[in-house]
Scaffold this motif. Structure first.
Motif, mmCIF file in Angstrom:
data_model
loop_
_atom_site.group_PDB
_atom_site.id
_atom_site.type_symbol
_atom_site.label_atom_id
_atom_site.label_comp_id
_atom_site.label_asym_id
_atom_site.label_seq_id
_atom_site.Cartn_x
_atom_site.Cartn_y
_atom_site.Cartn_z
ATOM 1 N N THR A 261 0.856 -1.184 0.000
ATOM 2 C CA THR A 261 0.000 0.000 0.000
ATOM 3 C C THR A 261 0.890 1.231 0.000
ATOM 4 O O THR A 261 1.751 1.382 0.880
ATOM 5 N N TYR A 262 0.684 2.110 -0.969
ATOM 6 C CA TYR A 262 1.515 3.304 -1.123
ATOM 7 C C TYR A 262 0.764 4.547 -0.666
ATOM 8 O O TYR A 262 -0.448 4.673 -0.869
ATOM 9 N N SER A 263 1.485 5.486 -0.084
ATOM 10 C CA SER A 263 0.908 6.795 0.214
ATOM 11 C C SER A 263 0.825 7.599 -1.081
ATOM 12 O O SER A 263 1.393 7.218 -2.109
ATOM 13 N N PHE A 264 0.135 8.741 -1.045
ATOM 14 C CA PHE A 264 0.018 9.587 -2.228
ATOM 15 C C PHE A 264 1.399 9.980 -2.748
ATOM 16 O O PHE A 264 1.630 10.032 -3.956
ATOM 17 N N SER A 265 2.323 10.262 -1.848
ATOM 18 C CA SER A 265 3.643 10.735 -2.260
ATOM 19 C C SER A 265 4.548 9.601 -2.731
ATOM 20 O O SER A 265 5.545 9.848 -3.404
ATOM 21 N N GLU A 266 4.209 8.360 -2.382
ATOM 22 C CA GLU A 266 5.062 7.229 -2.735
ATOM 23 C C GLU A 266 4.623 6.489 -3.988
ATOM 24 O O GLU A 266 5.429 5.782 -4.608
ATOM 25 N N VAL A 267 3.352 6.620 -4.373
ATOM 26 C CA VAL A 267 2.789 5.725 -5.387
ATOM 27 C C VAL A 267 3.484 5.863 -6.741
ATOM 28 O O VAL A 267 3.500 4.930 -7.544
ATOM 29 N N ARG A 268 4.099 7.024 -6.989
ATOM 30 C CA ARG A 268 4.807 7.200 -8.258
ATOM 31 C C ARG A 268 5.841 6.099 -8.478
ATOM 32 O O ARG A 268 6.050 5.645 -9.618
ATOM 33 N N GLU A 269 6.503 5.654 -7.411
ATOM 34 C CA GLU A 269 7.555 4.651 -7.561
ATOM 35 C C GLU A 269 7.007 3.312 -8.059
ATOM 36 O O GLU A 269 7.710 2.570 -8.759
ATOM 37 N N ALA A 270 5.777 3.003 -7.706
ATOM 38 C CA ALA A 270 5.180 1.762 -8.207
ATOM 39 C C ALA A 270 5.076 1.790 -9.726
ATOM 40 O O ALA A 270 5.381 0.790 -10.402
ATOM 41 N N TYR A 271 4.655 2.920 -10.262
ATOM 42 C CA TYR A 271 4.554 3.044 -11.723
ATOM 43 C C TYR A 271 5.931 3.063 -12.378
ATOM 44 O O TYR A 271 6.160 2.408 -13.399
ATOM 45 N N ARG A 272 6.858 3.804 -11.786
ATOM 46 C CA ARG A 272 8.171 3.983 -12.409
ATOM 47 C C ARG A 272 8.996 2.707 -12.416
ATOM 48 O O ARG A 272 9.958 2.588 -13.174
ATOM 49 N N ASN A 273 8.627 1.744 -11.579
ATOM 50 C CA ASN A 273 9.336 0.460 -11.548
ATOM 51 C C ASN A 273 8.643 -0.617 -12.367
ATOM 52 O O ASN A 273 9.107 -1.766 -12.393
#
Length: 378
Positions: A261-273
């Motif tokens: 589960t990602y926070s709003f500020s962290e979720v970008r990393e899920a996409y970028r990986n």
């Protein structure tokens, strides 16, 4: 109208801070909650005071999150409309009904409503239930000054089944993405790494977690160099949560299944990986924020042809658009895994598509809607 009322915009919603797990120190990680968060930022940027009233599953609360007062209201599950009316009675200033427009709410005059996607677009829903919803929506349009639709599906629905005199009373304002923040990440250095397929959704029935699990079974068996990540909230104690945990624990390839589960500020990393995103919604979908974020990060999207997803994904150009069934979704993912050139070309077009939904345009349009409505209240 008092000075407080002139400067206040109150957003009524069924969910913002995490009332599902009693962790009200953060928003729940869903698209609605991100929408409310962004709308509060627009209101603040106008020099106004945003307030959020939301339903609470565990008890009333009154707190402040990032400078915004958030009140949680207890309610009875079969009386959601009454709860919204109670929240509206206590609210100051301009009211924006941020969700639940398909409930028979008695709206405060001179208010704005938002429809985040048709939640009754189920082929197995009874005709009587759909007729009841049509009557409720017709009444909402009659009472509300403006209704903001996040996708063309709801706008077309209203024109088809509702009667209203002013075509401008329903405003088509698709969801948006911060294209300066959500940017491509993996690049050429990822070629030697395992391919990563991403499910960036809440793990819920309508968001397609079941067909995604079936897709995972097939893909992990066929492709030993693939990892599948479920990047979203899972409400513990539910049937879906129990089934998901049992499935992962017993899976022969569970080492290649990730859940976070990602926070709003962290979720970008899920996409970028990731290399491919899957949006397998079964019903109840607007202009998917997850889809836009994935595209902004340069991911080709395999999407169900449901709701507002049809406004974003052009089949064969920036992704694949298929029926919301496990077999069709699996075949589309398989084709992209097998064709690197197609993945790369769709990646480029996905990024270009996202630029048309840039957050700055959305912010400007919402500022105009709020300013106009405040003028009417005065």
């Amino acid at each position: 109208m008092s000075e407080t009322e002139r400067d206040t915009v109150t957003i009524l919603t069924h969910s913002y801070l995490d009332g599902y797990t009693q962790n009200i120190s953060r928003p729940f990680g869903g698209g609605l909650e991100r929408y409310v968060h962004a709308l509060c930022q627009v209101v603040t940027g106008m020099g106004l005071r945003p307030v959020v009233y939301q339903l609470s599953y565990f008890g009333a609360f009154d707190t402040v999150y990032e400078g915004v007062r958030v009140r949680g209201w207890t309610y009875e599950t079969d009386k959601i409309a009454a709860a919204f009316e109670e929240m509206a009675e206590a609210a100051d200033g301009l009211i924006i009904y941020g969700s639940c427009i398909w409930h028979p709410i008695r709206y405060r005059p001179r208010s704005i409503g938002i429809c985040h996607g048709i939640s009754w677009d189920r082929h197995d829903m009874t005709r009587e239930a759909k007729q009841d919803v049509a009557a409720i929506i017709n009444e909402a349009i009659r009472q509300l000054d403006r209704v903001v639709s996040v996708d063309s599906q709801f706008l077309t629905y209203c024109r088809s089944v509702c009667c209203y005199s002013d075509p401008a009373s329903i405003i088509l304002l698709p969801n948006a993405v911060d294209t300066d923040w959500f940017t491509p990440g993996r690049g050429s250095e990822a070629q030697s790494k395992p391919l990563r397929v991403l499910f960036p959704r809440r793990l819920s029935y309508e968001r397609g977690v079941v067909p995604m699990m079936l897709l995972t079974d097939a893909i992990l068996q066929e492709y030993p160099n693939v990892i599948i990540e479920f990047a979203g909230e899972l409400v513990e104690g539910t049937t879906i949560a129990a089934a998901f945990h049992l499935w992962v624990d017993a899976h022969p390839n569970k080492a290649r299944i990730a859940h976070r589960t990602y926070s709003f500020s962290e979720v970008r990393e899920a996409y970028r990986n990731a290399d491919i995103a899957v949006i397998p919604t079964i019903f109840s979908e607007g202009t998917s924020l997850a889809c836009l974020e994935a595209m902004s990060c340069g991911l080709p999207v395999v999407s169900a042809n449901v709701g507002g997803l049809n406004d974003i994904v052009i089949d064969g150009m920036n992704g694949r658009l298929v029926s919301p069934r496990a077999q069709a979704l699996t075949e589309a993912v398989r084709a992209l895994l097998d064709d690197e050139d197609k993945r790369l070309s769709m990646s480029q077009m996905a990024r270009q598509t996202a630029l048309a939904f840039d957050q700055r345009k959305w912010n400007e349009q919402w500022r105009g809607i709020i300013a106009e409505q405040l003028g009417r209240l005065r």
